[in-house]
Structure formats: structure tokens, C-alpha cells
Design a protein around this motif. Structure first.
Motif, PDB file in Angstrom:
ATOM      1  N   PRO A  94      74.625  37.666 -24.724  1.00  0.00           N
ATOM      2  CA  PRO A  94      75.921  36.189 -24.820  1.00  0.00           C
ATOM      3  C   PRO A  94      76.326  36.813 -23.524  1.00  0.00           C
ATOM      4  CG  PRO A  94      76.391  38.765 -26.075  1.00  0.00           C
ATOM      5  CD  PRO A  94      74.846  37.855 -25.973  1.00  0.00           C
ATOM      6  N   TYR A  95      75.954  37.483 -22.341  1.00  0.00           N
ATOM      7  CA  TYR A  95      76.409  37.741 -21.280  1.00  0.00           C
ATOM      8  C   TYR A  95      76.444  36.226 -20.643  1.00  0.00           C
ATOM      9  CZ  TYR A  95      76.961  42.864 -21.423  1.00  0.00           C
ATOM     10  OH  TYR A  95      77.744  43.922 -22.231  1.00  0.00           O
ATOM     11  N   ARG A  96      75.391  35.212 -20.935  1.00  0.00           N
ATOM     12  CA  ARG A  96      74.892  33.699 -20.596  1.00  0.00           C
ATOM     13  C   ARG A  96      75.411  33.045 -20.900  1.00  0.00           C
ATOM     14  NH1 ARG A  96      71.232  34.688 -16.656  1.00  0.00           N
ATOM     15  NH2 ARG A  96      71.500  33.209 -15.426  1.00  0.00           N
ATOM     16  N   ARG A 126      82.161  47.405 -24.125  1.00  0.00           N
ATOM     17  CA  ARG A 126      83.651  46.499 -24.292  1.00  0.00           C
ATOM     18  C   ARG A 126      84.133  46.133 -22.976  1.00  0.00           C
ATOM     19  NH1 ARG A 126      87.936  47.547 -23.161  1.00  0.00           N
ATOM     20  NH2 ARG A 126      87.924  49.767 -24.108  1.00  0.00           N
ATOM     21  N   GLU A 127      83.681  47.144 -22.050  1.00  0.00           N
ATOM     22  CA  GLU A 127      84.169  46.873 -20.881  1.00  0.00           C
ATOM     23  C   GLU A 127      83.230  45.865 -19.719  1.00  0.00           C
ATOM     24  OE1 GLU A 127      85.168  51.036 -22.109  1.00  0.00           O
ATOM     25  OE2 GLU A 127      83.690  50.222 -22.562  1.00  0.00           O
ATOM     26  N   GLU A 128      81.881  46.251 -20.390  1.00  0.00           N
ATOM     27  CA  GLU A 128      81.182  44.953 -19.550  1.00  0.00           C
ATOM     28  C   GLU A 128      81.176  43.455 -19.703  1.00  0.00           C
ATOM     29  OE1 GLU A 128      76.328  45.289 -18.034  1.00  0.00           O
ATOM     30  OE2 GLU A 128      76.699  45.479 -20.102  1.00  0.00           O
ATOM     31  N   PHE A 129      81.692  43.888 -20.940  1.00  0.00           N
ATOM     32  CA  PHE A 129      82.412  41.899 -21.732  1.00  0.00           C
ATOM     33  C   PHE A 129      83.067  41.731 -20.724  1.00  0.00           C
ATOM     34  CE2 PHE A 129      79.399  42.737 -25.409  1.00  0.00           C
ATOM     35  CZ  PHE A 129      79.069  41.457 -25.499  1.00  0.00           C
ATOM     36  N   GLU A 130      84.608  42.943 -20.713  1.00  0.00           N
ATOM     37  CA  GLU A 130      85.425  42.283 -20.125  1.00  0.00           C
ATOM     38  C   GLU A 130      85.684  41.839 -18.734  1.00  0.00           C
ATOM     39  OE1 GLU A 130      87.816  45.285 -20.602  1.00  0.00           O
ATOM     40  OE2 GLU A 130      88.663  44.911 -23.177  1.00  0.00           O
ATOM     41  N   ALA A 131      84.571  42.805 -18.416  1.00  0.00           N
ATOM     42  CA  ALA A 131      84.110  42.345 -17.050  1.00  0.00           C
ATOM     43  C   ALA A 131      83.698  40.716 -16.042  1.00  0.00           C
ATOM     44  CB  ALA A 131      83.108  43.416 -15.833  1.00  0.00           C
ATOM     45  N   ILE A 132      83.018  40.257 -17.286  1.00  0.00           N
ATOM     46  CA  ILE A 132      82.459  39.013 -17.215  1.00  0.00           C
ATOM     47  C   ILE A 132      82.971  38.042 -17.861  1.00  0.00           C
ATOM     48  CG2 ILE A 132      80.182  37.695 -18.412  1.00  0.00           C
ATOM     49  CD1 ILE A 132      78.927  40.200 -18.088  1.00  0.00           C
ATOM     50  N   GLY A 133      84.251  38.337 -18.436  1.00  0.00           N
ATOM     51  CA  GLY A 133      84.932  37.415 -19.542  1.00  0.00           C
ATOM     52  C   GLY A 133      84.368  36.875 -20.036  1.00  0.00           C
TER      53      GLY A 133
END
Length: 310
Positions: A94-96, A126-133
């Protein structure tokens, strides 16, 4: 039983001088495949709980650890190898953006001459998801839709898709994958949600730190969920990632508290045989040594373990 090798694309100070010798050793010594892991950013303050506590590998989430991008990593390995399969263990899907990613993976499949295996997961930090938006709450829905998008682009010409996150009409992917229908997809994760996703979208399931005595329960869960989904669970290729330590080198371990494949060649062969008895077809070994020492460890596995596997 086939044996894959985890590449050292994660560590304090990694580069091609430590990465390529591991891949070259795996190619030369007859291992099935090499695999690269995936993260994008590491938060200095994290509340998200690491889901694989018993593996001892949470140290890799420490800020300052270097994570070489798995697609770039495997592209480099494709250039210096001819035989080993190239896998992601696992790519946080889901990051891409799935359309761009489908083209990138198709190109890697072409350049590797069809050796790519796409292991994917939904992510957990969750923090990584937030950084990626990307909202972390959408990770499951995005993963499912991204898989549908990529499969559509890899198999249809022209391709159209109408989803919650992605829409396109009457297009063709600019790069056609070497593998018909796109590279095989292995779904990572030990939860029922991951098993359902594997049954729905995958050609394989990829577990992490699942021990031989736990596979029977997993297969029971998989069979029960397969009835719900209407798919034969025996169609899935089962694989597991585990740590390995050659005998006599325990004091050199970078993860000393992890339960390892080790002790002796006989005990490693026995434990791998227990996996095979439960239907596991590939074990991905993560050698718990500093990267410059990994090729020598692979020499030991190739000489003492591989010839005894059935």
C-alpha cells in the motif's frame, strides 16, 4: 524442499561490496532464490508494536539502519546472476501507486528473464504510513485493490479498472512482463487476513518466524478459509522465513536471542524435513551474521545441508 537466501539489504552500513558477494554465492552454490526486505522511513518515536517480537529482529527498525530499496537491490542482483529467483520478502504494497509499480516490476521481470517473485504485505507501522501520506486504516483495502490493479495491467490489453483508489480506462501498460500474467505473487503474513488474501490473490503464502510445529495449525486455518473462499488450498506454494546460525559461530550472532535453524547439519536437515513433511516448499534463511561473513556460512549450508534435503 528449496532454500532461499535473505540478502543483506538491511544494516548499519551496507553497499554492493557486501550485497553482491551474498548473491553471487547463492547463485554459485545452488540456492533457489535471493530475497530483499522493504521499509521506507523509520520513526525516532514509535508507538506501533512490532508484530514479530519473538524473532528478535526489531533491531532493524532502529533509526539509522540502512534499508536499500528492494526493487533497486534486485535489479542490481539481476545484472550479476542468471539462475536464482529474485524475491521481495516482503514489499509493503500500500505504500506505492500500483500503476507505476506494475510497470517497474514488469521491467524487473523482463531484465531478470522471468525470475521475479513478488512477496507482498500490508504493513504494520502507523508512523511510516503517516510519513508517506497513506491512512494506515486503509492498508488492507489498498493492498487488495493494488493487487487487482497490477494483475489487470499485466494481463489485459486494453486494460480498464474502476476502484476506490485507482481508475483507468482503455490503456496498456508500457512494459509487458516476461512472465505471462505477471510475476507470481506470494502473500506475506501469519494472520487469517493474510491467509484469506493469499487464497484470493496469491500463488503462494510467505510466513515469517513460523516454526515446524505450528504449520499443521496454519494448514488447518488455511483449509477452513479456503472453504469460505472457494479455492483449493493445495494450489498455494507455502514458504517460511527463518534465522540460521552455522554451528560453532553462535557467539558471532547479530540476533543472539532468536530461535535459529542450527546446532548441527543434522539438526538443520531434521527441522527442514519437518517443514517439508507439512507441505512447506521453500525456507528462506536469514543468516544471523555480519554481511561479510554470510558467503562463508552459505558455503557450509551448501556443503553440509543442501545435499541431504529431499
Amino acid at each position: 524442499m528449496r532454500i532461499g537466501v535473505s540478502l543483506p539489504n538491511v544494516g548499519i552500513d551496507h553497499g554492493k561490496e557486501t550485497l553482491l558477494p551474498v548473491a553471487e554465492a547463492a547463485e554459485r552454490l545452488g540456492f533457489d532464490s535471493v530475497w530483499a526486505a522493504h521499509h521506507v522511513v523509520l520513526p525516532y518515536e514509535r508507538e506501533s508494536r512490532y508484530p514479530y517480537q519473538r524473532s528478535g529482529t526489531e533491531v532493524a527498525m532502529t533509526p539509522g539502519m540502512q534499508w536499500l530499496d528492494p526493487i533497486v537491490t534486485l535489479s542490481a542482483i539481476a545484472a550479476v546472476s542468471e539462475r536464482v529467483r529474485l524475491g521481495t520478502s516482503v514489499f509493503v504494497l500500500p505504500y506505492r501507486d500500483p500503476v507505476t509499480l506494475a510497470a517497474e516490476l514488469a521491467a524487473l521481470d523482463v531484465l531478470s528473464e522471468g525470475r521475479l517473485v513478488l512477496g507482498v504485505g500490508v504493513g504494520w507501522m502507523r508512523e511510516e504510513f503517516e510519513a508517506i501520506g497513506i491512512p494506515a486504516a486503509e492498508r488492507g483495502a489498498r493492498t487488495d485493490e493494488h493487487l487487482q490493479v497490477m494483475k489487470t495491467l499485466w494481463s489485459e490489453d486494453p486494460a480498464s479498472f474502476e476502484g476506490r483508489f485507482t481508475r483507468f480506462e482503455n490503456v496498456v501498460l508500457a512494459t509487458t512482463p516476461r512472465t505471462e500474467g505477471g510475476p507470481p505473487i506470494w502473500i506475506g503474513g501469519n494472520t487469517d487476513a493474510a491467509l484469506r488474501r493469499a487464497l484470493r490473490f496469491g500463488s503462494g503464502w510467505h510466513g515469517f518466524e513460523v516454526f515446524p510445529e505450528e504449520i499443521a495449525d496454519l494448514r488447518e486455518r488455511l483449509g477452513r478459509l479456503a472453504v469460505e473462499g472457494g479455492r483449493d488450498p493445495t494450489e498455494l506454494e507455502l514458504s517460511v522465513a527463518r534465522g540460521l546460525m552455522p554451528p560453532g559461530r553462535e557467539q558471532e550472532s547479530i540476533i543472539p536471542d532468536r530461535r535459529m535453524l542450527g546446532g548441527s547439519a543434522g539438526s538443520v536437515v531434521d527441522e527442514l524435513g519437518r517443514y517439508a513433511d507439512e507441505g512447506v516448499e521453500l525456507v528462506l534463511i536469514q543468516v544471523s551474521l555480519l554481511p561479510p561473513l554470510v558467503p562463508d556460512a552459505l558455503e557450509w549450508v551448501a556443503a553440509e545441508v543442501l545435499p541431504q534435503l529431499r
